[in-house]
Design an enzyme around this catalytic site. Sequence first.
Site, short mmCIF file in Angstrom:
data_model
loop_
_atom_site.label_atom_id
_atom_site.label_comp_id
_atom_site.label_asym_id
_atom_site.label_seq_id
_atom_site.Cartn_x
_atom_site.Cartn_y
_atom_site.Cartn_z
N SER A 164 -11.28 -84.12 -6.12
CA SER A 164 -11.91 -83.02 -5.40
C SER A 164 -10.89 -81.93 -5.11
O SER A 164 -9.75 -82.22 -4.70
CB SER A 164 -12.48 -83.57 -4.08
N HIS B 83 -18.60 -74.19 -14.74
CA HIS B 83 -19.36 -73.02 -14.29
C HIS B 83 -19.01 -71.88 -15.24
O HIS B 83 -18.79 -70.75 -14.80
CB HIS B 83 -19.00 -72.64 -12.86
N SER C 92 -14.19 -85.88 -7.24
CA SER C 92 -14.96 -84.63 -7.30
C SER C 92 -16.23 -84.73 -6.46
O SER C 92 -16.89 -85.78 -6.43
CB SER C 92 -15.35 -84.38 -8.77
N SER C 93 -16.59 -83.62 -5.83
CA SER C 93 -17.80 -83.61 -4.99
C SER C 93 -19.05 -83.83 -5.84
O SER C 93 -20.12 -84.11 -5.30
CB SER C 93 -17.91 -82.28 -4.25
N GLU C 94 -18.93 -83.71 -7.15
CA GLU C 94 -20.09 -83.92 -8.04
C GLU C 94 -20.12 -85.33 -8.64
O GLU C 94 -20.81 -85.55 -9.64
CB GLU C 94 -20.08 -82.88 -9.17
N GLY D 193 -15.65 -77.04 -11.47
CA GLY D 193 -15.80 -77.87 -12.66
C GLY D 193 -15.24 -79.26 -12.44
O GLY D 193 -14.43 -79.48 -11.52
N ASN D 194 -15.69 -80.21 -13.24
CA ASN D 194 -15.18 -81.57 -13.16
C ASN D 194 -15.49 -82.33 -14.44
O ASN D 194 -16.46 -82.02 -15.13
CB ASN D 194 -15.72 -82.30 -11.92
N HIS E 237 -18.49 -80.91 -16.76
CA HIS E 237 -19.30 -79.97 -15.97
C HIS E 237 -18.46 -78.73 -15.70
O HIS E 237 -17.33 -78.83 -15.20
CB HIS E 237 -19.73 -80.61 -14.66
N HIS F 23 -26.31 -72.90 -10.91
CA HIS F 23 -25.11 -73.71 -10.71
C HIS F 23 -24.15 -73.63 -11.90
O HIS F 23 -23.09 -73.04 -11.77
CB HIS F 23 -25.55 -75.16 -10.42
#
Length: 212
Positions: A50, A101, A78-80, A33-34, A99, A162
């Site tokens: 991240s 999951h 964050s990777s997103e 999540g982010n 975001h 996702h």
Amino acid sequence: MKPSLCHLTPLRADIVSTAQRAYHSGLMAGTSGNLSCYDPESGCMAITPSNMDYSVMTPEDIVLMQLDGTVLDGGKPSSEWKMHAELYQNLPEVRAVVHTHSPNATAYAVLRREIPCVLVEMLLFLGGSIEVAAYAAQGSAAVGTHCLPILRRKPACLLANHGVVTTGATLEQAYTNSIYVEDSAKIVRLAMSTGSPIPAVIDEEGSKPYHE
Ligand SMILES: [Zn+2]
């Protein structure tokens, strides 16, 4: 940190406390999540870092960056981050993105199945049913691009295989929307274990939601 970014300090603290609330509410497991906020004045996005445990995250860990990926303060975002940047670039009203999951909603995401609109909260807060955005590789800008046809109309969608993304004019609003998405998914799953949920609709005056 540049003095011109000092006004974002309260926002960083807000992101940490909201991320911790989301974690304790079961919306996120581990470091998944982010969350982010966007400040149009400075063109700066503040986003969770991240791969960091939410319980030890501090406001200084929140990364300040431009939408092109230039980090202004902090470590690795964050990777997103590309998904978040894509949403701010294309949705001018949006100031916050969450975001997760979250498990019940993500169960629908992996089935690539829309969550039907069965609750008044879904009508009022989420704009109706929760639709599924087309699949894109995690970490790519396409995750955001694929959400746009839905997020231009409503503040929440599922990401195929996702998770969930919600938007808001404030971080609190985006967070509340993410809670409602998970709650809706949980209730629909529970209802489906016993029967067929009946869709909620808006009456002809368009104001009062009721159940058919
Ligand atoms: Zn994700």
